[in-house]
Design a protein around this motif. Structure first.
Motif, PDB file in Angstrom:
ATOM      1  N   GLY A  80       0.637  -1.735  -0.422  1.00  0.00           N
ATOM      2  CA  GLY A  80      -0.017  -0.217   0.241  1.00  0.00           C
ATOM      3  C   GLY A  80       1.034   1.223   0.076  1.00  0.00           C
ATOM      4  O   GLY A  80       1.526   1.314  -0.208  1.00  0.00           O
ATOM      5  N   LYS A  81       0.569   2.406   0.808  1.00  0.00           N
ATOM      6  CA  LYS A  81       0.684   3.671   0.828  1.00  0.00           C
ATOM      7  C   LYS A  81       2.044   3.382   1.505  1.00  0.00           C
ATOM      8  O   LYS A  81       1.492   3.261   2.905  1.00  0.00           O
ATOM      9  N   PRO A  82       3.473   3.080   1.810  1.00  0.00           N
ATOM     10  CA  PRO A  82       3.841   3.701   3.047  1.00  0.00           C
ATOM     11  C   PRO A  82       3.728   4.791   4.187  1.00  0.00           C
ATOM     12  O   PRO A  82       3.118   6.096   3.797  1.00  0.00           O
ATOM     13  N   ALA A  83       3.389   4.340   5.647  1.00  0.00           N
ATOM     14  CA  ALA A  83       3.054   4.961   6.258  1.00  0.00           C
ATOM     15  C   ALA A  83       3.893   5.944   7.338  1.00  0.00           C
ATOM     16  O   ALA A  83       3.568   6.841   7.882  1.00  0.00           O
ATOM     17  N   ASP A  84       4.934   5.169   6.685  1.00  0.00           N
ATOM     18  CA  ASP A  84       6.171   6.438   7.637  1.00  0.00           C
ATOM     19  C   ASP A  84       7.299   6.651   6.595  1.00  0.00           C
ATOM     20  O   ASP A  84       7.248   5.834   6.053  1.00  0.00           O
ATOM     21  N   ALA A  85       9.122   6.990   6.829  1.00  0.00           N
ATOM     22  CA  ALA A  85       9.789   6.942   6.119  1.00  0.00           C
ATOM     23  C   ALA A  85      10.530   5.230   6.534  1.00  0.00           C
ATOM     24  O   ALA A  85      11.170   4.605   5.451  1.00  0.00           O
ATOM     25  N   GLY A  86      10.042   4.851   7.268  1.00  0.00           N
ATOM     26  CA  GLY A  86      10.857   2.737   7.772  1.00  0.00           C
ATOM     27  C   GLY A  86       9.779   2.467   6.912  1.00  0.00           C
ATOM     28  O   GLY A  86      10.747   1.522   6.307  1.00  0.00           O
ATOM     29  N   ALA A  87       8.821   3.176   6.742  1.00  0.00           N
ATOM     30  CA  ALA A  87       7.385   1.842   5.650  1.00  0.00           C
ATOM     31  C   ALA A  87       8.488   1.566   4.271  1.00  0.00           C
ATOM     32  O   ALA A  87       8.801   1.090   3.044  1.00  0.00           O
ATOM     33  N   ALA A  88       7.947   3.757   3.682  1.00  0.00           N
ATOM     34  CA  ALA A  88       9.311   3.570   2.186  1.00  0.00           C
ATOM     35  C   ALA A  88      10.250   2.985   2.244  1.00  0.00           C
ATOM     36  O   ALA A  88      10.724   2.616   1.332  1.00  0.00           O
ATOM     37  N   VAL A  89      11.410   3.190   3.227  1.00  0.00           N
ATOM     38  CA  VAL A  89      12.272   2.174   2.690  1.00  0.00           C
ATOM     39  C   VAL A  89      12.448   0.662   2.935  1.00  0.00           C
ATOM     40  O   VAL A  89      12.782   0.626   2.177  1.00  0.00           O
ATOM     41  N   ALA A  90      11.348   0.152   3.648  1.00  0.00           N
ATOM     42  CA  ALA A  90      11.867  -1.353   3.493  1.00  0.00           C
ATOM     43  C   ALA A  90      10.984  -1.722   2.414  1.00  0.00           C
ATOM     44  O   ALA A  90      11.235  -2.756   1.558  1.00  0.00           O
ATOM     45  N   MET A  91      10.291  -0.514   1.709  1.00  0.00           N
ATOM     46  CA  MET A  91       9.375  -0.894   0.952  1.00  0.00           C
ATOM     47  C   MET A  91      10.658  -0.950  -0.592  1.00  0.00           C
ATOM     48  O   MET A  91      10.480  -1.791  -1.369  1.00  0.00           O
ATOM     49  N   LEU A  92      11.093   0.493  -0.410  1.00  0.00           N
ATOM     50  CA  LEU A  92      11.582   0.055  -1.993  1.00  0.00           C
ATOM     51  C   LEU A  92      13.197  -0.825  -1.779  1.00  0.00           C
ATOM     52  O   LEU A  92      13.719  -1.072  -2.813  1.00  0.00           O
ATOM     53  N   GLU A  93      13.599  -0.796  -0.173  1.00  0.00           N
ATOM     54  CA  GLU A  93      14.965  -2.064  -0.039  1.00  0.00           C
ATOM     55  C   GLU A  93      14.451  -3.613  -1.027  1.00  0.00           C
ATOM     56  O   GLU A  93      14.924  -3.996  -1.696  1.00  0.00           O
ATOM     57  N   ALA A 127      19.372  -2.264  -9.144  1.00  0.00           N
ATOM     58  CA  ALA A 127      19.709  -2.203  -7.933  1.00  0.00           C
ATOM     59  C   ALA A 127      19.593  -1.295  -6.686  1.00  0.00           C
ATOM     60  O   ALA A 127      20.600   0.002  -8.157  1.00  0.00           O
ATOM     61  N   LEU A 128      19.169  -0.605  -6.090  1.00  0.00           N
ATOM     62  CA  LEU A 128      19.694   0.575  -5.192  1.00  0.00           C
ATOM     63  C   LEU A 128      19.996   0.445  -4.132  1.00  0.00           C
ATOM     64  O   LEU A 128      20.273   0.010  -3.549  1.00  0.00           O
ATOM     65  N   SER A 129      20.850   1.780  -4.073  1.00  0.00           N
ATOM     66  CA  SER A 129      22.184   1.615  -2.745  1.00  0.00           C
ATOM     67  C   SER A 129      21.097   1.614  -1.941  1.00  0.00           C
ATOM     68  O   SER A 129      19.833   2.760  -1.770  1.00  0.00           O
ATOM     69  N   ALA A 130      21.110   2.177  -0.350  1.00  0.00           N
ATOM     70  CA  ALA A 130      21.314   2.563   0.792  1.00  0.00           C
ATOM     71  C   ALA A 130      21.390   4.137   0.799  1.00  0.00           C
ATOM     72  O   ALA A 130      19.734   4.963   0.951  1.00  0.00           O
ATOM     73  N   GLU A 131      21.382   4.798   0.097  1.00  0.00           N
ATOM     74  CA  GLU A 131      22.297   6.096   0.360  1.00  0.00           C
ATOM     75  C   GLU A 131      21.220   6.644  -1.303  1.00  0.00           C
ATOM     76  O   GLU A 131      20.350   7.358  -0.702  1.00  0.00           O
ATOM     77  N   GLU A 132      21.283   6.270  -2.264  1.00  0.00           N
ATOM     78  CA  GLU A 132      19.679   6.095  -3.127  1.00  0.00           C
ATOM     79  C   GLU A 132      18.757   6.425  -2.726  1.00  0.00           C
ATOM     80  O   GLU A 132      17.586   6.918  -2.281  1.00  0.00           O
ATOM     81  N   ILE A 133      18.125   5.518  -1.589  1.00  0.00           N
ATOM     82  CA  ILE A 133      16.665   4.804  -1.335  1.00  0.00           C
ATOM     83  C   ILE A 133      16.384   6.122  -0.247  1.00  0.00           C
ATOM     84  O   ILE A 133      15.810   6.472   0.072  1.00  0.00           O
ATOM     85  N   ALA A 134      17.419   6.574   0.242  1.00  0.00           N
ATOM     86  CA  ALA A 134      17.479   7.713   1.838  1.00  0.00           C
ATOM     87  C   ALA A 134      17.584   8.656   1.337  1.00  0.00           C
ATOM     88  O   ALA A 134      16.151  10.079   1.848  1.00  0.00           O
ATOM     89  N   ALA A 135      18.066   9.264   0.294  1.00  0.00           N
ATOM     90  CA  ALA A 135      18.024  10.454  -0.294  1.00  0.00           C
ATOM     91  C   ALA A 135      16.671  10.254  -1.475  1.00  0.00           C
ATOM     92  O   ALA A 135      15.426  11.703  -0.834  1.00  0.00           O
ATOM     93  N   TYR A 136      15.730   9.684  -2.282  1.00  0.00           N
ATOM     94  CA  TYR A 136      14.504   9.963  -2.371  1.00  0.00           C
ATOM     95  C   TYR A 136      13.540   9.824  -1.086  1.00  0.00           C
ATOM     96  O   TYR A 136      12.606  10.520  -1.076  1.00  0.00           O
ATOM     97  N   VAL A 137      13.754   8.988  -0.116  1.00  0.00           N
ATOM     98  CA  VAL A 137      12.515   9.076   0.986  1.00  0.00           C
ATOM     99  C   VAL A 137      12.578  10.413   1.092  1.00  0.00           C
ATOM    100  O   VAL A 137      11.186  11.017   1.873  1.00  0.00           O
ATOM    101  N   ALA A 138      13.988  11.015   1.443  1.00  0.00           N
ATOM    102  CA  ALA A 138      13.962  12.095   1.931  1.00  0.00           C
ATOM    103  C   ALA A 138      13.593  13.196   1.111  1.00  0.00           C
ATOM    104  O   ALA A 138      12.344  14.602   1.884  1.00  0.00           O
TER     105      ALA A 138
END
Length: 186
Positions: A80-93, A127-138
């Motif tokens: 679904g839609k991520p509830a928070d930044a942690g959920a968004a990171v988990a989905m993208l990972e 393949a997405l790096s942790a940095e790319e995911i964090a920057a996108y979520v931000a």
């Protein structure tokens, strides 16, 4: 008159591309998948529920109500839609370096009955790096988006391959929508 039962600005923009006059209805329906429901049946049901909720706002009017739902599916899990930044990171990972399915269903309800159509697309993320995911979520872009990404935004850079409907991944498959609306054209 045609009403779009959706708060999504993306769906409104996409429907405008068809050159059809419409007004927007604000609907809110529960989006909970039952354990025995397939992902496609779930998305189709939610789209129909939104149309029926819209019709309740226009009782006996003879108007047409259009509604849609879009979900990201990986390993039969609906994101679904991520509830928070942690959920968004988990989905993208989980989506990173994988191909996932995007199911988008449209439901049209009016005086001559109901019609619906579904569209399934396959999206391959690089393949997405942790940095790319964090920057996108931000950026805040993942919030309010199924699967935690917007293909029409910065996440377009993550898409290695798309097999299906770009507008369907955005939230309103225009080919299917235009076909449903064709009988309404003057």
């Amino acid at each position: 008159m045609l009403y779009l039962a959706s708060r999504s600005p993306r769906r409104q923009q996409l429907l405008q591309q068809l050159g059809i006059q419409f007004e927007v209805l604000d609907v809110d329906v529960p989006e909970v998948r039952s354990p025995s429901e397939s992902a496609t049946a779930y998305v189709a049901r939610v789209a129909a529920d939104k149309a029926f909720a819209g019709q309740l706002q226009r009782p006996g009017s003879g108007d047409w109500i259009l509604a849609a739902d879009t979900e990201v599916v990986l390993d039969d899990q609906v994101f679904g839609k991520p509830a928070d930044a942690g959920a968004a990171v988990a989905m993208l990972e989980r989506l990173s370096d994988r191909t996932h399915q995007v199911i988008s269903c449209v439901h049209l309800l009016g005086p001559q009955g109901a019609r619906s159509a579904c569209c399934q697309s396959l999206v391959r993320f690089a393949a997405l790096s942790a940095e790319e995911i964090a920057a996108y979520v931000a950026t805040g872009e993942p919030f309010g988006k199924a699967g935690g990404y917007a293909i029409q935004g910065r996440a377009a850079a993550f898409v290695e391959h798309l097999d299906g409907s770009y507008s369907g991944v955005m939230g309103l498959p225009l080919f299917e929508t235009a076909r449903l609306l064709r009988p309404l054209a003057p």
